[in-house]
Motif scaffolding. Structure first.
Motif, PDB file in Angstrom:
ATOM      1  N   ALA A   1     -33.909 -25.677  51.553  1.00 51.36           N
ATOM      2  CA  ALA A   1     -33.219 -24.589  52.265  1.00 51.36           C
ATOM      3  C   ALA A   1     -31.956 -24.182  51.518  1.00 51.36           C
ATOM      4  O   ALA A   1     -31.352 -24.981  50.816  1.00 51.36           O
ATOM      5  N   ARG A   2     -31.583 -22.905  51.682  1.00 51.48           N
ATOM      6  CA  ARG A   2     -30.337 -22.396  51.085  1.00 51.48           C
ATOM      7  C   ARG A   2     -29.210 -22.612  52.083  1.00 51.48           C
ATOM      8  O   ARG A   2     -29.246 -22.084  53.190  1.00 51.48           O
ATOM      9  N   LEU A   3     -28.210 -23.414  51.690  1.00 52.27           N
ATOM     10  CA  LEU A   3     -27.070 -23.666  52.576  1.00 52.27           C
ATOM     11  C   LEU A   3     -25.856 -22.904  52.044  1.00 52.27           C
ATOM     12  O   LEU A   3     -25.583 -22.931  50.839  1.00 52.27           O
TER      13      LEU A   3
ATOM     14  N   GLU B   1     -15.646 -35.930  45.293  1.00 50.94           N
ATOM     15  CA  GLU B   1     -15.828 -34.852  44.321  1.00 50.94           C
ATOM     16  C   GLU B   1     -15.245 -33.539  44.824  1.00 50.94           C
ATOM     17  O   GLU B   1     -15.547 -32.474  44.284  1.00 50.94           O
ATOM     18  N   GLY B   2     -14.491 -33.577  45.906  1.00 48.68           N
ATOM     19  CA  GLY B   2     -13.895 -32.347  46.425  1.00 48.68           C
ATOM     20  C   GLY B   2     -14.889 -31.472  47.167  1.00 48.68           C
ATOM     21  O   GLY B   2     -14.676 -30.280  47.311  1.00 48.68           O
ATOM     22  N   ALA B   3     -15.990 -32.078  47.624  1.00 49.49           N
ATOM     23  CA  ALA B   3     -16.993 -31.320  48.376  1.00 49.49           C
ATOM     24  C   ALA B   3     -17.623 -32.239  49.421  1.00 49.49           C
ATOM     25  O   ALA B   3     -17.752 -33.436  49.187  1.00 49.49           O
ATOM     26  N   VAL B   4     -17.949 -31.689  50.570  1.00 55.89           N
ATOM     27  CA  VAL B   4     -18.620 -32.476  51.605  1.00 55.89           C
ATOM     28  C   VAL B   4     -19.811 -31.709  52.146  1.00 55.89           C
ATOM     29  O   VAL B   4     -19.788 -30.484  52.230  1.00 55.89           O
ATOM     30  N   MET B   5     -20.885 -32.450  52.518  1.00 54.00           N
ATOM     31  CA  MET B   5     -21.973 -31.788  53.238  1.00 54.00           C
ATOM     32  C   MET B   5     -21.593 -31.817  54.702  1.00 54.00           C
ATOM     33  O   MET B   5     -21.067 -32.820  55.194  1.00 54.00           O
ATOM     34  N   ALA B   6     -21.768 -30.703  55.383  1.00 58.19           N
ATOM     35  CA  ALA B   6     -21.329 -30.602  56.769  1.00 58.19           C
ATOM     36  C   ALA B   6     -22.517 -30.721  57.709  1.00 58.19           C
ATOM     37  O   ALA B   6     -23.512 -30.005  57.562  1.00 58.19           O
ATOM     38  N   VAL B   7     -22.389 -31.665  58.649  1.00 61.14           N
ATOM     39  CA  VAL B   7     -23.435 -31.887  59.644  1.00 61.14           C
ATOM     40  C   VAL B   7     -22.797 -31.724  61.014  1.00 61.14           C
ATOM     41  O   VAL B   7     -22.341 -32.682  61.631  1.00 61.14           O
TER      42      VAL B   7
ATOM     43  N   GLY C   1     -29.601 -32.551  58.911  1.00 56.86           N
ATOM     44  CA  GLY C   1     -28.771 -31.759  59.827  1.00 56.86           C
ATOM     45  C   GLY C   1     -27.671 -30.990  59.114  1.00 56.86           C
ATOM     46  O   GLY C   1     -26.864 -30.309  59.738  1.00 56.86           O
ATOM     47  N   ALA C   2     -27.631 -31.092  57.765  1.00 49.41           N
ATOM     48  CA  ALA C   2     -26.602 -30.377  57.003  1.00 49.41           C
ATOM     49  C   ALA C   2     -26.886 -28.883  57.073  1.00 49.41           C
ATOM     50  O   ALA C   2     -27.993 -28.440  56.756  1.00 49.41           O
TER      51      ALA C   2
ATOM     52  N   ARG D   1     -21.689 -17.955  47.997  1.00 50.82           N
ATOM     53  CA  ARG D   1     -22.593 -18.770  47.173  1.00 50.82           C
ATOM     54  C   ARG D   1     -23.376 -19.720  48.065  1.00 50.82           C
ATOM     55  O   ARG D   1     -22.993 -19.991  49.207  1.00 50.82           O
ATOM     56  N   HIS D   2     -24.475 -20.226  47.492  1.00 52.25           N
ATOM     57  CA  HIS D   2     -25.319 -21.154  48.242  1.00 52.25           C
ATOM     58  C   HIS D   2     -25.727 -22.321  47.365  1.00 52.25           C
ATOM     59  O   HIS D   2     -25.665 -22.240  46.142  1.00 52.25           O
ATOM     60  N   VAL D   3     -26.120 -23.389  48.026  1.00 55.75           N
ATOM     61  CA  VAL D   3     -26.718 -24.519  47.311  1.00 55.75           C
ATOM     62  C   VAL D   3     -28.064 -24.823  47.948  1.00 55.75           C
ATOM     63  O   VAL D   3     -28.352 -24.390  49.057  1.00 55.75           O
ATOM     64  N   ILE D   4     -28.897 -25.560  47.193  1.00 55.70           N
ATOM     65  CA  ILE D   4     -30.252 -25.876  47.667  1.00 55.70           C
ATOM     66  C   ILE D   4     -30.275 -27.275  48.268  1.00 55.70           C
ATOM     67  O   ILE D   4     -29.843 -28.241  47.632  1.00 55.70           O
ATOM     68  N   HIS D   5     -30.758 -27.378  49.502  1.00 52.99           N
ATOM     69  CA  HIS D   5     -30.904 -28.687  50.139  1.00 52.99           C
ATOM     70  C   HIS D   5     -31.929 -29.494  49.338  1.00 52.99           C
ATOM     71  O   HIS D   5     -33.041 -29.027  49.110  1.00 52.99           O
ATOM     72  N   PRO D   6     -31.590 -30.693  48.896  1.00 53.23           N
ATOM     73  CA  PRO D   6     -32.465 -31.422  47.967  1.00 53.23           C
ATOM     74  C   PRO D   6     -33.800 -31.827  48.567  1.00 53.23           C
ATOM     75  O   PRO D   6     -34.765 -32.035  47.824  1.00 53.23           O
TER      76      PRO D   6
END
Length: 819
Positions: free
Chosen positions: A316-318, A332-338, A255-256, A307-312
């Motif tokens: 998908a490009r998030l 790590e100063g980053a969160v996945m958002a759901v 759901g991210a 910028r984008h990251v790849i859902h592992p």
RNA sequence: GCGACUGUGGCGAAACUGGUAUACGCACGAGACUUAAAAUCUUGCGCCGUCAGGCAUGCGGGUUCGAGUCCCGCCAGUCGCACCA
């Protein structure tokens, strides 16, 4: 003989006696159980305030009570002498912080003495003295070698006008307190202590602290914030690299719909390089202070980085967003958002039009779409490829395993607790014992060169720390290579000194080591008393230091404080006493007018120790009036003292009179309750009990029961001894009750006196009070019920009703249930 | 925002394991002593009601023979949030 109660003269005479006899001097003695009673030491701000008086009175009551119970008591005192206020005062008055601090200590010590605390002053310490802080420096060098102290960058409040680092309290509404300039966050190198290495032990050992309030343990647990979850790696879609997030809800991974990073995250600054709008937004995020309460209450804002990251799992490009609610210091100063399953993400996604994908549903059916709020509970997975249909709990574990196999994640335990930044860019603190050498890097100061002494004769001009401008201080040679080198000019957080002072009191005169075997005699502290405001930081750091000292072999126990009493604040007109509100009460004036005993009695009587205390001038008058009554009766009894027969036989003869017997029973019943309350540390009701005792004893006196009166008065003086030690000691001596009251045996209730033939029961019909019933103490349930049914008022209320049930509580009540 | 706690007469508070709500004080009223005042002592004092009685422990529910106390949901206030100590 003097007849009126003159507390000042009396108290001075008694205190001089203690001093002459060294009454409170403590020495190790294995023949008695020890009792180490410690109150949090004060910052020498200039004068005692009521919070101090309350804190130390509570500690003193405990110390004196335990001495009378047969314990070998230690109650020390010292000064938390480094800190910011001394620098502020120095700038204001053009004096050196050291001189200001020492003169404050002298004055406050004399104030403490007039309050009559049972303190062993031979153990006094001041943390700003080299013979104290050298051992802290020594420990830091050991920890540096063990890798428990290390250097990295940290975020501070930066005042761009004054060009200085500000404490959180110096940032007001996002502006510097002196300059008024908008404060910025800035990254600077700092030393850290690796408290996270002890996170599990600090958490687990809370369970063995049975003498700590549950709420403090709960706060510490939440502060440490252990959470089990998974780390998930997201590769960058553009260019090389990846970012890692931590989540406790790996089951919601499908759901991210975007990833949010802190403004300080490397990806954010990289993306901002060619995007002025983004750079401006990041600058905006960096405005304001670092305090978490401010960060957490500000409006949620974000901006896409492009910028984008790849859902592992899905590939998908998030999109990656910068969000001001993501903290660089957590994870790590980053969160996945759901957004579908986290309320904060839901709000953010709604605000910025980001997609919301449901991947968890309640077991009993699908969610109604579109969602009006996040569904944050556990459930069954949907839209999650192979994981669909599995319950959340199971999917979460499975997801972490699959990610690990793919090299895109792993199960992980995360703590909210962060390593402890101990560097301060200030002068009035303990120098960090490190030398910076161009050849050898950072080198700890060798043991034989300790202490690194802080120069005390300095001029504070308000701009920067004097030792940062003092070449004689910072110029040195490298202990390793002998080449030219510079000393570290940052000092330590003052929480460091207060993290181990409790141990140093055991052996303050030890010049060859931080601690010696006496520490293992006195520690752990049996009773620690201090303000609730220290529930998290100070107490956690002290627990941490205890374990550090244990692990370098100085002490053997795991925890520093067996029991903890967190005393409430002192209020006036419903608000905390403060100069700015103009609602302070000066302890000195109070003592001069009424004496220390009145101040102590009022403070103990007015509120239970853990609750806030509302100041009342007329309440003080009431306390004074009570002590005058005790004094007056004491004077009267003194004249008859020598001839009074207090033998068991004499008491029994007096008790032939029913009135005297009832009054004497009241004395012992009150004493029994007082003992119970003393044990549960509810001292306000112990003070109440002493008032009840006086009321009863006066009646015994009027009734002419000389033996019972004297017995009662000797109980009263011992109950009062921890609270009003001067008065109790003076009267105990005049009545020739034997020895000194502080060494008298604590009284216990006479069971014989407590027995009664008749008991009074309450009669209820359907739970409502309808009468009273006097019955034989031995009456059976049936007899009681039969009597209850014949009571006129009970009969009246039973008219027309049928009794369905009879509840008999022995010695208390009878309840007839009827309809 | 998050975490923890607190809420009972006019005021500070008490009520231990669910069992007479308001102990002990403060303030206030009445009286005694005093030329007078202060100090001291005696006495009254939750609210409504003439009585019988009824109503009261922040608010709304629940469990129980019985709830200030236990459970659920609110409201208000206090403390802490990592550089005040």
């Amino acid at each position: 003989m003097e007849h009126s109660y003159q507390p000042r003269l009396l108290e001075q005479a008694i205190q001089q006696g203690w001093e002459r006899q060294q009454t409170w001097r403590a020495t190790e003695d294995t023949s008695r159980p020890k009792y180490y009673c410690l109150s949090m030491f004060p910052y020498p701000s200039g004068r005692l305030h009521m919070g101090h008086v309350r804190n130390y009175t509570i500690g003193d009551v405990l110390a004196r009570y335990h001495r009378m119970k047969g314990f070998n008591v230690l109650q020390p005192m010292g000064w938390d002498a480094f800190g910011l206020p001394a620098e502020n005062a120095a700038v204001k008055n053009a004096t050196a912080p050291a001189a200001w601090t020492y003169s404050n200590i002298d004055y406050m010590r004399s104030q403490l003495r007039t309050l009559g605390f049972a303190i062993d002053w031979s153990r006094e310490i001041a943390t700003c003295k080299p013979d104290y802080y050298r051992w802290e420096q020594w420990l830091i060098t050991r920890l540096l070698e063990k890798g428990l102290v290390y250097r990295k960058t940290g975020t501070v409040n930066w005042d761009p006008v004054d060009q200085t680092v500000l404490a959180n309290e110096q940032v007001i509404d996002g502006r510097g307190w002196r300059s008024g300039a908008l404060v910025e966050k800035r990254e600077i190198p700092m030393y850290y202590m690796r408290i996270t290495a002890y996170a599990d032990e600090l958490l687990a050992d809370l369970d063995q602290l049975e003498g700590w309030p549950e709420q403090v343990k709960a706060m510490q647990r939440n502060w440490i914030g252990r959470s089990e979850g998974a780390e998930v790696r997201f590769d960058y879609a553009e260019g090389e690299g990846h970012l890692t997030v931590f989540t406790t809800r790996a089951d919601t991974l499908y759901g991210a719909t975007y990833v949010a990073v802190a403004a300080e995250h490397p990806l954010a600054s990289e993306a901002a390089a060619d995007q002025p709008a983004l750079a401006a937004f990041i600058e905006e995020c960096k405005r304001g202070g670092v305090a978490e309460a401010d960060v957490a209450t500000q409006e949620k804002k974000g901006m896409a980085t492009g910028r984008h990251v790849i859902h592992p799992l899905t590939g998908a490009r998030l999109p990656v967003w910068v969000a001001n609610y993501v903290l660089m210091s957590y994870g790590e100063g980053a969160v996945m958002a759901v957004p579908a399953h986290d309320q904060r993400d839901f709000d953010f996604a709604t605000q910025y039009g980001l997609p919301i994908h449901v991947v968890v549903q309640p077991a009993d059916g699908p969610l109604e779409l579109p969602l009006t709020e996040a569904y944050t509970a556990q459930g069954v997975l949907v839209n999650s490829e192979d994981f669909s249909g599995r319950p959340s709990e199971e999917a979460r574990v499975k997801m972490a395993t699959v990610l690990q196999a793919l090299g895109s994640g792993a199960p992980r335990i995360q703590y909210r607790l962060r390593d402890w930044g101990i560097s301060r860019q200030r002068y009035w603190g303990c120098p960090i014992p490190i030398i910076h050498c161009a050849q050898c890097g950072e080198v700890p100061v060798p043991e034989q060169d300790l202490p690194v002494v802080l120069p005390e004769d300095v001029v504070m001009d308000g701009v920067g720390s004097p030792i940062k401008k003092d070449a004689a201080f910072y110029t040195t040679t490298c202990p390793t290579c002998g080449g030219p080198a510079q000393r570290e000019t940052d000092t330590m957080d003052t929480f460091v000194e207060s993290s181990w002072y409790f141990a140093r009191y055991a052996c303050p005169d030890q010049t060859g080591a931080m601690l010696d075997q006496r520490a293992n005699y006195w520690l752990p502290v049996d009773q620690y008393v201090g303000g609730i405001e220290h529930a998290i930081l100070h107490l956690l750091y002290a627990r941490f230091f205890n374990k550090l000292m244990r692990d370098v072999g100085l002490i053997t126990h795991d925890e520093p404080f067996s029991r903890l009493l967190t005393q409430g604040m002192v209020l006036k007109d419903g608000a905390k006493m403060s100069k700015s509100k103009g609602n302070t009460v000066d302890p000195q004036a109070l003592i001069e007018e009424f004496g220390a005993d009145t101040a102590r009695f009022f403070i103990i009587f007015t509120s239970p120790p853990e609750q806030s205390l509302e100041w009342s001038d007329s309440g003080v008058q009431g306390a004074f009036r009570f002590l005058k009554r005790v004094w007056a009766l004491g004077q009267t009894l003194t004249d008859a003292a020598a001839t009074t027969d207090t033998s068991t036989a004499a008491l029994a003869a007096e008790a032939a009179d029913a009135t005297v017997r009832d009054l004497r029973r009241e004395v012992h019943a009150t004493l029994r309750q007082a003992n119970y309350d003393m044990a549960r540390q509810q001292f306000n009701t112990v003070a109440s009990a002493s008032m009840k005792l006086l009321n009863t004893i006066e009646k015994l006196h009027t009734a002419g029961a000389a033996a019972a009166t004297r017995e009662g008065f000797s109980i009263l003086l011992r109950v009062l001894a921890p609270i009003t030690p001067h008065l109790a000691e003076a009267l105990w001596g005049r009545l020739a009750l034997g020895g000194a009251v502080y060494d008298a045996t604590w009284p216990t209730a006479d069971e014989q006196a407590l027995t009664r033939d008749q008991v009074e029961l309450v009669l209820q019909v359907n739970g409502k009070l309808r009468g009273n019933l006097e019955v034989e103490a031995t009456a059976s349930r049936e007899e009681i019920e039969a009597l209850a049914r014949t009571h006129p008022n009970v009969l009246k209320h039973l008219e027309g009703l049928t009794v369905r049930k009879v509840v008999v509580v022995p010695g208390r009540l009878v309840n007839l249930v009827a309809n």
